[in-house]
Enzyme design. Sequence first.
Site, short mmCIF file in Angstrom:
data_model
loop_
_atom_site.label_atom_id
_atom_site.label_comp_id
_atom_site.label_asym_id
_atom_site.label_seq_id
_atom_site.Cartn_x
_atom_site.Cartn_y
_atom_site.Cartn_z
N ASN A 193 0.82 -1.21 0.00
CA ASN A 193 0.00 0.00 0.00
C ASN A 193 0.87 1.27 0.00
O ASN A 193 0.60 2.22 -0.73
CB ASN A 193 -0.92 0.02 1.23
CG ASN A 193 -2.35 -0.34 0.89
OD1 ASN A 193 -2.75 -0.33 -0.27
ND2 ASN A 193 -3.13 -0.66 1.90
N HIS A 252 -3.11 2.99 -2.56
CA HIS A 252 -4.26 2.18 -2.14
C HIS A 252 -4.97 1.54 -3.33
O HIS A 252 -5.60 0.47 -3.17
CB HIS A 252 -5.24 3.04 -1.34
CG HIS A 252 -4.71 3.42 0.01
ND1 HIS A 252 -4.64 2.54 1.06
CD2 HIS A 252 -4.19 4.59 0.47
CE1 HIS A 252 -4.12 3.13 2.13
NE2 HIS A 252 -3.84 4.38 1.79
N ASP A 277 -5.89 -2.28 -3.29
CA ASP A 277 -7.23 -2.84 -3.51
C ASP A 277 -7.22 -3.93 -4.58
O ASP A 277 -7.88 -4.96 -4.44
CB ASP A 277 -8.20 -1.73 -3.91
CG ASP A 277 -8.55 -0.81 -2.75
OD1 ASP A 277 -8.24 -1.17 -1.60
OD2 ASP A 277 -9.12 0.27 -3.00
N ASP A 334 -6.54 -6.71 5.74
CA ASP A 334 -5.81 -7.73 4.98
C ASP A 334 -6.08 -9.13 5.51
O ASP A 334 -5.24 -10.02 5.38
CB ASP A 334 -4.31 -7.42 5.03
CG ASP A 334 -3.76 -7.42 6.46
OD1 ASP A 334 -4.56 -7.62 7.40
OD2 ASP A 334 -2.54 -7.21 6.63
#
Length: 406
Positions: free
Chosen positions: A272, A277, A281, A307
């Site tokens: 990340n 992000h 994702d 996660d």
Amino acid sequence: MPYDDYHIISGAERKQLSRLSQMGGRECSERVSFKASCKRPIFIRMNHLTRTTVPSNLLGALVATITHAHTLEALARPLLELLQTATGMESTYLTRLDEQAGVLHVLYARNTHRLTVPEGLSTPWQSTLCKRALDEGRFYTDDVAGQWGDCEVGRTLGLVTYVSAPIRGKGGELFGTLCAASDERKPRSETSTHVLALFAQLIGQQVEREQLLAALQQANSSLATTALTDALTQLPNRRALLEEMQRRLASQQENQALIVAFLGLDNFKPINDRFGHDVGDLFLQAVAKRLRRMLRDSDIAARMGGDEFVVLAVEQRERADEAAAALSRRLESATRGRFKLDAALIDYDGASVGVVVAEPRCSSAQALLNRADAAMNAVKRSRKHSAALPAPSVRTIARYAWPIIE
């Protein structure tokens, strides 16, 4: 004005007639004038248009039909009977148009003499009397053979007199038609014309109500699904997982065991931090897809959040420990490997997986989940201390760059 031009209704009918006026909109409300206080019986002046729209001998039956009808069929069948009385035709029927398929279906029909319009009949829309009546604006004929002699359906059924009215929604979309027919020449009265139009309007409004109800039910179903689904991965969420675990614990047989595998994606934060992000994702979605592919039909994968993922499986109790170890290896293998994510290429070393088997008398889904979480954290600590697995090997590749040869 002669007394016969008035129809007296009781207080019980008052509200239903008011409802009928509201349903019919401006056109219908202009046909009815109330001439008494609400505490006394109501005299309805049957002016010319009103008298032909709802004859006094049909009004009571019409009010009763509207009062008790909660479905299209419950409304349509009594109206078809009333329509026979109003038109003098021996066959009355309601059709529904499947515009996409180009087919007209007879939903409900009432036949009382020789002529029979079969319920369930399906006909190509282009060849129907209903389509020709709409196209030509000619909704009545007492000479079907002379008017539309090339219509095979009319010839086959032996129709001589035919009258219809389109059934439309508020937006003008065509639902179908309301029809009456005879194998004899029958005259058309102004009364029957207006009754047919009013009944078609009432059926159209019922269709819209049912369509609205179906849409609301679908919306409620979608909301319920959304409440139990993780928006990012489309897997069941924590709430759905706990409900399913509780259900399986309550229904599990003595010779079966529930296995719970808890997955934690090690080193997810560096992914990340380095790629953003959006790539994070994509990584979570890719993991979810890999989990789906390796599941058996009876297994379930869910996203706990962040996660963390959980997989449920059921196995014979005598071999549950062996199955739990095999499941752990399968999950580690499924999450290990190369991930191509937009502009990032990530070689990932797999998740930490903790697996537990529910005890025979286990009844708490949350307690069992806590055990699996603790087992996962123990695996994660072991992996960190061993330092056998370095941080993920990641490299950036330019969008539209040369393809990577693997």
